[in-house]
Design a protein around this motif. Structure first.
Motif, PDB file in Angstrom:
ATOM      1  N   ILE A  69      85.390  -6.438 -72.767  1.00  0.00           N
ATOM      2  CA  ILE A  69      84.086  -5.785 -72.740  1.00  0.00           C
ATOM      3  C   ILE A  69      83.648  -5.516 -74.172  1.00  0.00           C
ATOM      4  O   ILE A  69      84.370  -4.893 -74.949  1.00  0.00           O
ATOM      5  CB  ILE A  69      84.151  -4.466 -71.946  1.00  0.00           C
ATOM      6  CG1 ILE A  69      84.546  -4.764 -70.494  1.00  0.00           C
ATOM      7  CG2 ILE A  69      82.816  -3.732 -72.022  1.00  0.00           C
ATOM      8  CD1 ILE A  69      84.886  -3.528 -69.692  1.00  0.00           C
ATOM      9  N   LEU A  70      82.459  -5.992 -74.510  1.00  0.00           N
ATOM     10  CA  LEU A  70      81.848  -5.761 -75.810  1.00  0.00           C
ATOM     11  C   LEU A  70      80.502  -5.099 -75.549  1.00  0.00           C
ATOM     12  O   LEU A  70      79.688  -5.610 -74.792  1.00  0.00           O
ATOM     13  CB  LEU A  70      81.644  -7.094 -76.547  1.00  0.00           C
ATOM     14  CG  LEU A  70      80.914  -7.040 -77.875  1.00  0.00           C
ATOM     15  CD1 LEU A  70      81.699  -6.224 -78.890  1.00  0.00           C
ATOM     16  CD2 LEU A  70      80.679  -8.449 -78.383  1.00  0.00           C
ATOM     17  N   LYS A  71      80.290  -3.947 -76.177  1.00  0.00           N
ATOM     18  CA  LYS A  71      79.062  -3.199 -75.900  1.00  0.00           C
ATOM     19  C   LYS A  71      78.513  -2.611 -77.199  1.00  0.00           C
ATOM     20  O   LYS A  71      79.241  -1.987 -77.968  1.00  0.00           O
ATOM     21  CB  LYS A  71      79.368  -2.077 -74.907  1.00  0.00           C
ATOM     22  CG  LYS A  71      78.155  -1.308 -74.461  1.00  0.00           C
ATOM     23  CD  LYS A  71      78.510  -0.297 -73.395  1.00  0.00           C
ATOM     24  CE  LYS A  71      77.292   0.475 -72.971  1.00  0.00           C
ATOM     25  NZ  LYS A  71      77.610   1.482 -71.965  1.00  0.00           N
ATOM     26  N   ASN A  72      77.221  -2.823 -77.429  1.00  0.00           N
ATOM     27  CA  ASN A  72      76.499  -2.221 -78.556  1.00  0.00           C
ATOM     28  C   ASN A  72      77.104  -2.557 -79.916  1.00  0.00           C
ATOM     29  O   ASN A  72      77.192  -1.705 -80.795  1.00  0.00           O
ATOM     30  CB  ASN A  72      76.417  -0.704 -78.398  1.00  0.00           C
ATOM     31  CG  ASN A  72      75.704  -0.297 -77.145  1.00  0.00           C
ATOM     32  OD1 ASN A  72      74.771  -0.967 -76.706  1.00  0.00           O
ATOM     33  ND2 ASN A  72      76.149   0.783 -76.534  1.00  0.00           N
ATOM     34  N   PHE A  73      77.501  -3.794 -80.116  1.00  0.00           N
ATOM     35  CA  PHE A  73      78.112  -4.179 -81.384  1.00  0.00           C
ATOM     36  C   PHE A  73      77.052  -4.553 -82.412  1.00  0.00           C
ATOM     37  O   PHE A  73      76.199  -5.397 -82.162  1.00  0.00           O
ATOM     38  CB  PHE A  73      79.071  -5.357 -81.196  1.00  0.00           C
ATOM     39  CG  PHE A  73      79.639  -5.867 -82.485  1.00  0.00           C
ATOM     40  CD1 PHE A  73      80.526  -5.093 -83.205  1.00  0.00           C
ATOM     41  CD2 PHE A  73      79.271  -7.095 -82.981  1.00  0.00           C
ATOM     42  CE1 PHE A  73      81.059  -5.549 -84.401  1.00  0.00           C
ATOM     43  CE2 PHE A  73      79.795  -7.561 -84.182  1.00  0.00           C
ATOM     44  CZ  PHE A  73      80.692  -6.784 -84.890  1.00  0.00           C
ATOM     45  N   VAL A  74      77.106  -3.899 -83.552  1.00  0.00           N
ATOM     46  CA  VAL A  74      76.282  -4.232 -84.708  1.00  0.00           C
ATOM     47  C   VAL A  74      77.204  -4.184 -85.924  1.00  0.00           C
ATOM     48  O   VAL A  74      77.899  -3.190 -86.142  1.00  0.00           O
ATOM     49  CB  VAL A  74      75.119  -3.231 -84.888  1.00  0.00           C
ATOM     50  CG1 VAL A  74      74.346  -3.523 -86.159  1.00  0.00           C
ATOM     51  CG2 VAL A  74      74.206  -3.254 -83.677  1.00  0.00           C
ATOM     52  N   MET A  75      77.224  -5.272 -86.698  1.00  0.00           N
ATOM     53  CA  MET A  75      78.055  -5.299 -87.899  1.00  0.00           C
ATOM     54  C   MET A  75      77.398  -4.409 -88.953  1.00  0.00           C
ATOM     55  O   MET A  75      76.222  -4.597 -89.282  1.00  0.00           O
ATOM     56  CB  MET A  75      78.184  -6.720 -88.423  1.00  0.00           C
ATOM     57  CG  MET A  75      79.074  -6.835 -89.639  1.00  0.00           C
ATOM     58  SD  MET A  75      80.796  -6.373 -89.374  1.00  0.00           S
ATOM     59  CE  MET A  75      81.396  -7.797 -88.539  1.00  0.00           C
ATOM     60  N   PRO A  76      78.125  -3.419 -89.475  1.00  0.00           N
ATOM     61  CA  PRO A  76      77.544  -2.508 -90.474  1.00  0.00           C
ATOM     62  C   PRO A  76      77.120  -3.241 -91.751  1.00  0.00           C
ATOM     63  O   PRO A  76      77.771  -4.186 -92.193  1.00  0.00           O
ATOM     64  CB  PRO A  76      78.688  -1.537 -90.772  1.00  0.00           C
ATOM     65  CG  PRO A  76      79.607  -1.649 -89.606  1.00  0.00           C
ATOM     66  CD  PRO A  76      79.484  -3.053 -89.114  1.00  0.00           C
ATOM     67  N   ASP A  77      76.013  -2.798 -92.335  1.00  0.00           N
ATOM     68  CA  ASP A  77      75.500  -3.404 -93.560  1.00  0.00           C
ATOM     69  C   ASP A  77      76.538  -3.415 -94.674  1.00  0.00           C
ATOM     70  O   ASP A  77      76.626  -4.370 -95.439  1.00  0.00           O
ATOM     71  CB  ASP A  77      74.254  -2.662 -94.055  1.00  0.00           C
ATOM     72  CG  ASP A  77      73.039  -2.912 -93.182  1.00  0.00           C
ATOM     73  OD1 ASP A  77      73.047  -3.887 -92.402  1.00  0.00           O
ATOM     74  OD2 ASP A  77      72.084  -2.126 -93.282  1.00  0.00           O
ATOM     75  N   GLU A  78      77.325  -2.354 -94.774  1.00  0.00           N
ATOM     76  CA  GLU A  78      78.302  -2.285 -95.880  1.00  0.00           C
ATOM     77  C   GLU A  78      79.348  -3.386 -95.796  1.00  0.00           C
ATOM     78  O   GLU A  78      79.871  -3.830 -96.813  1.00  0.00           O
ATOM     79  CB  GLU A  78      78.969  -0.910 -95.968  1.00  0.00           C
ATOM     80  CG  GLU A  78      79.798  -0.513 -94.765  1.00  0.00           C
ATOM     81  CD  GLU A  78      79.025   0.290 -93.733  1.00  0.00           C
ATOM     82  OE1 GLU A  78      79.678   0.870 -92.862  1.00  0.00           O
ATOM     83  OE2 GLU A  78      77.793   0.332 -93.787  1.00  0.00           O
ATOM     84  N   VAL A  79      79.642  -3.863 -94.609  1.00  0.00           N
ATOM     85  CA  VAL A  79      80.593  -4.971 -94.461  1.00  0.00           C
ATOM     86  C   VAL A  79      79.949  -6.262 -94.951  1.00  0.00           C
ATOM     87  O   VAL A  79      80.573  -7.034 -95.681  1.00  0.00           O
ATOM     88  CB  VAL A  79      81.049  -5.120 -92.995  1.00  0.00           C
ATOM     89  CG1 VAL A  79      81.918  -6.341 -92.823  1.00  0.00           C
ATOM     90  CG2 VAL A  79      81.790  -3.877 -92.556  1.00  0.00           C
ATOM     91  N   LEU A  80      78.711  -6.489 -94.569  1.00  0.00           N
ATOM     92  CA  LEU A  80      78.023  -7.707 -95.011  1.00  0.00           C
ATOM     93  C   LEU A  80      77.852  -7.731 -96.522  1.00  0.00           C
ATOM     94  O   LEU A  80      77.879  -8.789 -97.139  1.00  0.00           O
ATOM     95  CB  LEU A  80      76.666  -7.826 -94.310  1.00  0.00           C
ATOM     96  CG  LEU A  80      76.738  -7.998 -92.791  1.00  0.00           C
ATOM     97  CD1 LEU A  80      75.339  -7.988 -92.190  1.00  0.00           C
ATOM     98  CD2 LEU A  80      77.479  -9.259 -92.406  1.00  0.00           C
TER      99      LEU A  80
END
Length: 114
Positions: A69-80
């Motif tokens: 189950i994957l829910k509401n995943f957004v890669m944080p800007d600081e990682v990018l």
């Protein structure tokens, strides 16, 4: 009873948008179970999956005997921002195989700006 799965392959590819999306830098297959056991061997993917774990039930090593189950995943800007890539539009394509049968293909889009 659900079958326990301990053979998962992940295919990761990075594309950059020029005239359409073209391959850029990364393209490899890896053993997901090994990544979970030894994340230091694939540091870029380990960072990605560490954040993915926060919004999923992938927070343990193999075997998996439940739905993912994957829910509401957004890669944080600081990682990018940690990635040393030029500004532009990118696509990450992930494929998942279980016992060498490809089952899932995921495409994620990102834009790197100043």
């Amino acid at each position: 009873m659900t079958k326990s799965i301990d053979n998962i392959t992940v295919r990761a590819e990075l594309f950059r948008k020029t005239n359409g999306y073209t391959p850029f830098n990364y393209k490899f297959n890896m053993d997901f179970c090994e990544l979970k056991r030894y994340p230091q061997r694939q540091p870029v993917m380990a960072i990605f999956f560490r954040y993915l774990e926060r919004n999923s039930n992938l927070n343990h090593t193999c075997p998996y005997d439940h739905d993912i189950i994957l829910k509401n995943f957004v890669m944080p800007d600081e990682v990018l921002r940690l990635l040393p890539y030029p500004k532009g539009d990118y696509m990450v394509q992930l494929g998942f195989a279980i016992y060498n049968t490809w089952l899932v293909d995921v495409k994620a889009f990102a834009q790197i700006v100043d």
